[in-house]
Scaffold this motif. Structure first.
Motif, mmCIF file in Angstrom:
data_model
loop_
_atom_site.group_PDB
_atom_site.id
_atom_site.type_symbol
_atom_site.label_atom_id
_atom_site.label_comp_id
_atom_site.label_asym_id
_atom_site.label_seq_id
_atom_site.Cartn_x
_atom_site.Cartn_y
_atom_site.Cartn_z
ATOM 1 N N THR A 43 62.686 49.362 -77.420
ATOM 2 C CA THR A 43 61.326 49.226 -76.897
ATOM 3 C C THR A 43 61.333 48.455 -75.583
ATOM 4 O OG1 THR A 43 60.336 49.373 -79.086
ATOM 5 C CG2 THR A 43 59.035 48.253 -77.390
ATOM 6 N N GLU A 44 62.084 47.384 -75.550
ATOM 7 C CA GLU A 44 62.193 46.586 -74.326
ATOM 8 C C GLU A 44 62.730 47.436 -73.173
ATOM 9 O OE1 GLU A 44 65.176 43.068 -73.105
ATOM 10 O OE2 GLU A 44 63.966 42.633 -74.893
ATOM 11 N N THR B 106 60.058 50.377 -72.204
ATOM 12 C CA THR B 106 58.867 49.898 -71.486
ATOM 13 C C THR B 106 59.240 49.417 -70.079
ATOM 14 O OG1 THR B 106 59.055 47.748 -72.581
ATOM 15 C CG2 THR B 106 57.526 49.335 -73.544
ATOM 16 N N ARG B 107 60.410 48.843 -69.929
ATOM 17 C CA ARG B 107 60.885 48.431 -68.596
ATOM 18 C C ARG B 107 61.071 49.652 -67.702
ATOM 19 N NH1 ARG B 107 66.282 46.606 -68.866
ATOM 20 N NH2 ARG B 107 65.565 45.739 -70.815
ATOM 21 N N SER C 13 57.692 50.964 -66.538
ATOM 22 C CA SER C 13 57.147 50.067 -65.519
ATOM 23 C C SER C 13 57.835 50.277 -64.168
ATOM 24 C CB SER C 13 57.302 48.611 -65.954
ATOM 25 O OG SER C 13 56.542 48.379 -67.114
ATOM 26 N N LEU D 1 48.136 49.337 -68.530
ATOM 27 C CA LEU D 1 48.473 49.342 -69.952
ATOM 28 C C LEU D 1 47.209 49.514 -70.787
ATOM 29 C CD1 LEU D 1 50.675 49.001 -72.098
ATOM 30 C CD2 LEU D 1 50.231 46.543 -72.015
ATOM 31 N N SER E 32 49.894 48.780 -76.634
ATOM 32 C CA SER E 32 51.299 48.498 -76.854
ATOM 33 C C SER E 32 51.401 47.844 -78.228
ATOM 34 C CB SER E 32 51.809 47.559 -75.752
ATOM 35 O OG SER E 32 53.176 47.301 -75.900
ATOM 36 N N TYR F 42 57.251 52.376 -82.347
ATOM 37 C CA TYR F 42 56.490 51.659 -81.341
ATOM 38 C C TYR F 42 55.648 52.654 -80.558
ATOM 39 C CZ TYR F 42 55.287 47.818 -78.327
ATOM 40 O OH TYR F 42 54.592 46.844 -77.681
ATOM 41 N N PHE G 74 53.276 53.154 -77.119
ATOM 42 C CA PHE G 74 53.043 52.619 -75.783
ATOM 43 C C PHE G 74 52.164 53.614 -75.031
ATOM 44 C CE2 PHE G 74 54.619 51.594 -71.400
ATOM 45 C CZ PHE G 74 54.299 50.257 -71.391
ATOM 46 N N TYR H 55 49.564 54.239 -71.667
ATOM 47 C CA TYR H 55 49.230 53.698 -70.360
ATOM 48 C C TYR H 55 48.649 54.787 -69.459
ATOM 49 C CZ TYR H 55 53.707 55.847 -69.237
ATOM 50 O OH TYR H 55 54.736 56.751 -69.108
#
Length: 184
Positions: free
Chosen positions: A99-100, A103-104, A107, A116, A119, A130, A132, A134
């Protein structure tokens, strides 16, 4: 007596007409109502998608892409749902770590042009996942929902991409697709 027979004939004709009309309507709209099944034996998943949508396999890194029908001749973008399966056997990671990373990456693609919306943790195919959501801003505004989970050596990601103005038009069908997603 003749009047009753006459009324009975009209009632029978009316009922037959109504039945024919209902059957005809179901026949015409069956693709919009019914879901087709898709199964990827290679990637070990299945999903249902609206009968009016088309599909393309193994395109642009996705195992499969499902595309909405064009709404009119002026429609230039087909809202879509794609399924990406990533082999994570060489770099096993937890859902949190994936997830980290994911999402990075999002972005980085949109830089400061991202808003966003949501999340949060969720479920996909009965597994911890997860979600996400946006809005990507630019010449065209898109609203995008990613849902991903880990299973065995793979990361499974289901993504819905729509023009911001059309997102709500298809979200009900997309939610049915996501609920039908199974990892086998």
């Amino acid at each position: 007596m003749d009047r009753r027979i006459q009324e009975s004939k009209y009632l029978t004709i009316g009922i037959i007409g109504l039945v024919v009309l209902l059957i005809g309507t179901l026949f015409i709209f069956r693709k919009a109502i019914f879901m087709n099944s898709y199964q990827s034996r290679a990637d070990h998943f299945s999903i249902k998608y609206p009968g009016s949508w088309s599909k393309e396999e193994n395109k642009g890194g996705a195992a499969v892409i499902f595309m909405s029908p064009l709404a009119s001749k002026l429609d230039t973008f087909r809202e879509n749902v794609n399924v990406v399966v990533q082999d994570a056997s060489g770099n096993r990671m937890s859902l949190e770590k994936y997830t980290e990373m994911a999402t990075r990456q999002v972005s980085m693609v949109f830089e400061e042009n991202i808003e966003l919306v949501e999340s949060t943790g969720t479920l996909l195919a009965g597994k911890p996942a997860y979600k996400f959501v946006y809005i990507g801003r630019g010449e065209i505004e898109f609203k995008i929902m990613h849902i991903w989970t880990m299973s065995g050596d793979n990361a499974y990601q289901v993504t819905y991409t729509a023009l911001l103005s059309q997102y709500d038009e298809y979200i009900g069908q997309v939610e049915k697709m996501i609920k039908s997603f199974r990892i086998e």
